[in-house]
Each structure stands twice: as structure tokens, then as C-alpha cells.
Design a protein around this motif. Structure first.
Motif, PDB file in Angstrom:
ATOM      1  N   GLY A   8       0.812  -1.205   0.000  1.00  0.00           N
ATOM      2  CA  GLY A   8       0.000   0.000   0.000  1.00  0.00           C
ATOM      3  C   GLY A   8       0.846   1.255   0.000  1.00  0.00           C
ATOM      4  O   GLY A   8       2.072   1.205   0.129  1.00  0.00           O
ATOM      5  N   LEU A  19      -0.434  -4.779  -4.599  1.00  0.00           N
ATOM      6  CA  LEU A  19      -0.483  -5.350  -3.263  1.00  0.00           C
ATOM      7  C   LEU A  19      -0.050  -6.805  -3.321  1.00  0.00           C
ATOM      8  O   LEU A  19      -0.317  -7.512  -4.296  1.00  0.00           O
ATOM      9  N   ARG A  37     -11.703  -4.454   1.234  1.00  0.00           N
ATOM     10  CA  ARG A  37     -11.262  -3.117   1.587  1.00  0.00           C
ATOM     11  C   ARG A  37     -12.316  -2.449   2.448  1.00  0.00           C
ATOM     12  O   ARG A  37     -13.498  -2.776   2.372  1.00  0.00           O
ATOM     13  N   VAL A 120      -4.181   2.114   1.403  1.00  0.00           N
ATOM     14  CA  VAL A 120      -4.050   2.660   0.051  1.00  0.00           C
ATOM     15  C   VAL A 120      -4.742   4.013   0.042  1.00  0.00           C
ATOM     16  O   VAL A 120      -5.921   4.106   0.388  1.00  0.00           O
TER      17      VAL A 120
END
Length: 124
Positions: A8, A19, A37, A120
């Protein structure tokens, strides 16, 4: 099973990140690996998944055409290549694994093994 996610970071819109997810145990034949996520204030979202059984993949509609998952957790890292990143992709990304099908990506609670998340951030 311990999973370690990495890769990230901070990227500008339109940029790319990759990733990686590595497992501490390698006797994971037929285990699927997925990526969830979670953005602040939002529920966890299933992003992508790959089946170790037949290599089939799953992508959320929001990432189709931009993200690519690859690898076999029993042999090597599983990667999530993220291209054309958008601000709405900003979230903590988690890799997961279990003896499940990728069709279960809408059910985060059924996945038994989670790695620590990797942040991220997509921002200019």
C-alpha cells in the motif's frame, strides 16, 4: 495461518499500486484468496478473489477492468495489481484466505483468516 499484506501507499489518481499477500503456511491447496477493503465510515467490501482450485477470479463491479488478481497462495504470493486508481479506491485493504469459493466474497464474516491491512490512499 498468518497472512501478511504489503504494497500500500500514497498514489495520485490514475496511478498504480501492487499489493502482495503471503501466507505463513503453505499447505493451503484449494484455498481461495481474496481482498477486502474498508474505507472510513463504510462497510467492508469484497474487491477481488482467486480460487486455488481452478484459478477462477472474482472482481467487484467497481474495480473490473482496473484491478487484476494473480498467484497461488499455496506456492507463492498472491498479487492485486491496481491500475487507474481513483480517490474512491482509498481504503485499508485486507487479504483473506479460507477453504471457500470466491462466490462468498459478499460475506466477510465467513472468511476465517485475515491479514493486517495495508493502507491505500489515492489523492492529488
Amino acid at each position: 495461518v498468518q497472512l501478511q499484506a504489503s504494497g500500500g501507499g500514497l498514489v495520485q489518481p490514475g496511478g498504480s499500486l501492487r499489493l502482495s499477500c503471503v501466507a505463513s503456511r503453505f499447505s493451503l491447496a484449494y484455498y481461495a484468496v481474496g481482498w477486502f477493503r474498508q474505507a472510513p465510515g463504510k462497510e467492508r467490501e469484497g474487491v477481488s478473489c482467486i480460487s486455488s482450485f481452478d484459478g477462477s477470479t472474482y472482481y467487484a463491479d467497481s474495480v473490473k477492468g482496473r484491478f487484476t488478481i494473480s498467484g497461488d497462495i499455496a506456492k507463492s504470493p498472491v498479487y492485486l495489481q491496481m491500475n487507474d486508481l481513483k480517490p474512491e479506491d482509498t481504503a485499508v485493504y485486507y487479504c483473506v484466505t479460507d477453504f471457500l469459493e470466491c462466490t462468498r466474497m459478499s460475506e466477510p464474516s465467513v472468511w476465517g483468516f485475515w491479514g493486517k491491512g495495508t493502507q491505500v490512499t489515492v489523492s492529488s
